[in-house]
Scaffold this motif. Sequence first.
Motif, PDB file in Angstrom:
ATOM      1  N   UNK A 148      94.595  -3.170  10.010  1.00 54.63           N
ATOM      2  CA  UNK A 148      93.495  -4.345   9.914  1.00 54.63           C
ATOM      3  C   UNK A 148      92.877  -4.272   8.492  1.00 54.63           C
ATOM      4  N   UNK A 149      92.563  -3.016   7.950  1.00 55.82           N
ATOM      5  CA  UNK A 149      91.958  -2.821   6.866  1.00 55.82           C
ATOM      6  C   UNK A 149      92.069  -3.115   5.593  1.00 55.82           C
ATOM      7  N   UNK A 150      93.590  -3.425   5.504  1.00 56.51           N
ATOM      8  CA  UNK A 150      94.129  -3.979   4.450  1.00 56.51           C
ATOM      9  C   UNK A 150      94.688  -5.488   4.486  1.00 56.51           C
ATOM     10  N   UNK A 151      94.600  -6.050   5.548  1.00 52.33           N
ATOM     11  CA  UNK A 151      95.235  -7.312   6.017  1.00 52.33           C
ATOM     12  C   UNK A 151      94.581  -8.242   4.945  1.00 52.33           C
ATOM     13  N   UNK A 169      92.594  12.102   8.313  1.00 54.76           N
ATOM     14  CA  UNK A 169      93.943  11.881   8.699  1.00 54.76           C
ATOM     15  C   UNK A 169      94.901  11.089   7.990  1.00 54.76           C
ATOM     16  N   UNK A 170      95.949  11.206   7.560  1.00 53.21           N
ATOM     17  CA  UNK A 170      96.943  10.365   7.141  1.00 53.21           C
ATOM     18  C   UNK A 170      96.893   9.149   7.901  1.00 53.21           C
ATOM     19  N   UNK A 171      96.720   7.819   7.498  1.00 52.95           N
ATOM     20  CA  UNK A 171      96.683   6.500   8.383  1.00 52.95           C
ATOM     21  C   UNK A 171      97.797   5.606   7.687  1.00 52.95           C
ATOM     22  N   UNK A 172      98.241   4.774   8.494  1.00 51.02           N
ATOM     23  CA  UNK A 172      99.014   3.682   8.494  1.00 51.02           C
ATOM     24  C   UNK A 172      98.371   2.768   7.491  1.00 51.02           C
ATOM     25  N   UNK A 173      99.265   2.078   6.647  1.00 53.03           N
ATOM     26  CA  UNK A 173      98.719   0.947   5.647  1.00 53.03           C
ATOM     27  C   UNK A 173      99.683  -0.170   6.006  1.00 53.03           C
ATOM     28  N   UNK A 174     100.896  -0.080   5.584  1.00 51.61           N
ATOM     29  CA  UNK A 174     101.710  -1.397   5.795  1.00 51.61           C
ATOM     30  C   UNK A 174     103.215  -0.789   6.119  1.00 51.61           C
ATOM     31  N   UNK A 175     103.951  -1.638   6.646  1.00 51.03           N
ATOM     32  CA  UNK A 175     105.562  -1.383   6.915  1.00 51.03           C
ATOM     33  C   UNK A 175     106.285  -2.586   6.775  1.00 51.03           C
ATOM     34  N   UNK A 176     107.347  -2.407   6.315  1.00 51.70           N
ATOM     35  CA  UNK A 176     108.506  -3.573   6.174  1.00 51.70           C
ATOM     36  C   UNK A 176     109.592  -3.114   6.850  1.00 51.70           C
TER      37      UNK A 176
END
Length: 127
Positions: free
Chosen positions: A65-68, A44-51
Amino acid sequence: QVQLVESGGGLVQAGVSLRLSCAASGRTFSSASMCWFRQAPGKEREFVAAITWSADSDYNLYYADSVKGRFTISRDNAKNTVYLQMNSLKPEDTAVYFCAARGGRAYYTRPNEYAYWGQGTQVTVSS
């Protein structure tokens, strides 16, 4: 209406960096909440980052958490562009990366909360 165009993807080895760009046109960009999602094959499409824009004219940043600690989202309002700097890439980062936008200050991790999407850019990380 907002149009989004991603660029910057590619095939890289694990450990290197890439910077994705998302050029926006259309409605007012500076107050929009901008987000990056990714979708790996069969997932599924997953969230990565937002501003998102905050009340004191600054921006708030949010990360999965996976990219922090490895990825950084930023924006240049003069260029109507949002960026995703990806460092220390891992094979599990392989996916199509999408830029998304919505009005307002809130951010959401659910894809269906975003009205505007780019076409995506492929990132492949080899081990």
